[in-house]
Design an enzyme around this catalytic site. Structure first.
Site, PDB file in Angstrom:
ATOM      1  CB  SER A 118      -4.264  -0.659  -6.612  1.00 26.93           C
ATOM      2  OG  SER A 118      -3.101  -0.487  -7.243  1.00 26.93           O
TER       3      SER A 118
ATOM      4  CG  ASP B   9      -1.499   6.361  -5.214  1.00 22.44           C
ATOM      5  OD1 ASP B   9      -0.727   6.292  -4.884  1.00 22.44           O
ATOM      6  OD2 ASP B   9      -2.901   6.211  -4.027  1.00 22.44           O
TER       7      ASP B   9
ATOM      8  CG  HIS C 158      -1.150   2.996  -3.850  1.00 20.38           C
ATOM      9  ND1 HIS C 158      -1.934   2.857  -4.904  1.00 20.38           N
ATOM     10  CD2 HIS C 158      -1.183   1.475  -4.522  1.00 20.38           C
ATOM     11  CE1 HIS C 158      -2.372   2.440  -5.550  1.00 20.38           C
ATOM     12  NE2 HIS C 158      -2.231   1.065  -5.553  1.00 20.38           N
TER      13      HIS C 158
END
Length: 443
Positions: free
Chosen positions: A226, A383, A413
């Site tokens: 991320s 995501d 995610h």
């Protein structure tokens, strides 16, 4: 005894008086029964409210949907508590939220029989080092510098999720994993997070430090998930341009990385705008926080007003993330680009960091991309950041970089860190195994 009696009426019959009747001994009172019925109604109402709060419509293809709803509801609840703390003037909402996250998940540097874990600092930057078991046939170990996610503002190298991930990596790869505890928003803002990672990584690459940890200087990679994937990509680009570095990175592994802030209407942003655990508006707010910007910009950025056709500063960069040419038809489907003719040019002028390749590695020059090492990119169908990773893979391939794009149809995610009870997801275990297997084969 009661003196209540019936009253005589015509015909000698008696009718009961209006005095209260006595209940047999031991009979439940009507008051208690009423209270029980009220409690049941209240309980049913609370259950209904909880179900309404927890339930969100999710695609049937997503991994463990009910478990994800519960996880998302927990995170939303923590966000609301932190927002209330902020509203009362007690603390910044991100500090409060991170306090909650770290308080419930912090883990001390505990070593096992297989992995030695220590907390130290590299050139003033806190790190947690995981030393895996040596291989008899290899006197020097391979290594990964790992950067945790959390929107540049949340989480820690010292919480259970990342501690368990790095422990597994160290043990299964017989490697040294350096997990960086970089400083977070709102204590610091862009580019200080990048500077922390650069400083710690450069220190680790010094010959005397590699010797201390018995690390092979030719087998070191950088990785992150991320926002950590964003930082890993930025550092990877910076290191390829740094002639002073004697030891270069062998590979980079980016896990659902966030790579650009110019287009919040890619197909994945449109498709997953309300998908947990990273809805679109939350991602845009993370960007604004990273740049110490104004929340008044969020709604304009969501509809791409910050990169409209009249924003000259963005015009030259728009082609570098033209998803109509970078994404396959199976991803594009029937989605249409959102390009505003006129917008808010003041956003980019106030936040020029939006167009900085250090914050948005996807918009880097081709000359920078062509020098990058072998790359692994993991993406998930559910995501908002899915297309960032796919577009970066396409640009890297066009620049001649060897790329492995690992796509999970049921992924969401953040899934890779959720592998242990009670937040264990089947796709979390599969993504972690795939990621570690790739490192094992390529590092």
């Amino acid at each position: 005894m009661s003196s209540c009696r019936g009253q005589k009426v015509a015909g000698g019959l008696r009718v009961a008086s209006r005095c209260p009747l006595r209940q047999p001994a031991g009979a439940p009172s009507r008051g208690l029964g009423g209270k029980m019925r009220s409690s049941c109604v209240l309980l049913a109402a609370l259950v209904a409210l909880a179900a309404y709060y927890i339930y969100i419509p999710l695609p049937s293809s997503i991994s463990d949907p009910w478990k994800l709803m519960l996880l998302d509801a927990t995170f939303r609840g923590a966000q609301q508590v932190s927002n209330m703390i902020h509203y009362l003037g007690l603390s910044h909402h991100l500090l409060a939220l991170n306090f909650i996250i770290v308080s419930f998940g912090k883990k001390s540097a505990w070593s096992s029989a297989q992995v030695k874990v220590t907390d130290t600092d590299f050139d003033g930057v806190e790190v947690r080092v995981f030393e895996g078991p040596p291989k008899p046939e290899e006197p020097l170990k391979r290594s990964v510098v790992y950067i945790h996610g959390g929107g540049w503002a949340l989480a820690s190298a010292k919480i259970r999720y990342y501690d368990e991930l790095c422990t597994a990596m160290a043990e299964e790869l017989s490697a040294v994993i350096v997990s960086i505890e970089y400083r977070l928003v709102p204590k610091v803002y862009f580019p200080e997070q990048i500077n922390d990672v650069v400083r710690a990584t450069k220190y680790f690459l010094e010959p005397k430090v590699l010797e201390k940890y018995m690390v092979d200087p030719g087998r070191i990679g950088i990785s992150g998930d991320s926002a950590g994937g964003n930082l890993a990509a930025a550092v990877g680009q910076q290191f390829t341009q740094d002639a002073s570095l004697k030891n270069k990175l062998k590979l980079q592994a980016l896990i659902y990385p966030v790579l650009q802030a110019l287009d919040f209407n890619t197909p994945s942003y449109q498709q997953n705008m309300n998908t947990p655990i990273l809805p679109r508006y939350v991602m845009v707010k993370y960007w604004v926080d990273y740049f110490k910007g104004n929340y008044d910009f969020v709604q304009a950025m969501i509809v791409n007003n910050h990169t409209s056709l009249d924003v000259e500063e963005a015009a030259a960069l728009r082609a570098r993330l033209n998803w109509t040419s970078l994404l396959p038809a199976s991803i594009i489907k029937n989605y249409k680009p959102v390009v505003q003719t006129t917008g808010n040019a003041g956003i980019v002028r106030e936040l020029p960091q939006l167009l900085d390749a250090r914050s948005a590695p996807l918009i880097a020059d081709q000359a920078v991309l062509q020098d990058l090492p072998k790359t692994y990119i993991l993406t998930c169908e559910h995501d908002v950041l899915r297309d960032d990773g796919i577009m970066y893979a396409k640009r890297l391939e066009s620049a001649g970089v060897e790329v492995t794009l690992d796509y999970f149809e049921d992924g969401f995610h953040g899934c890779m860190i959720f592998t242990s009870w009670p937040t264990n997801f089947s796709v979390g275990i599969r993504t972690r195994n795939s990621y570690i297997n790739w490192l094992d084969q390529n590092l």
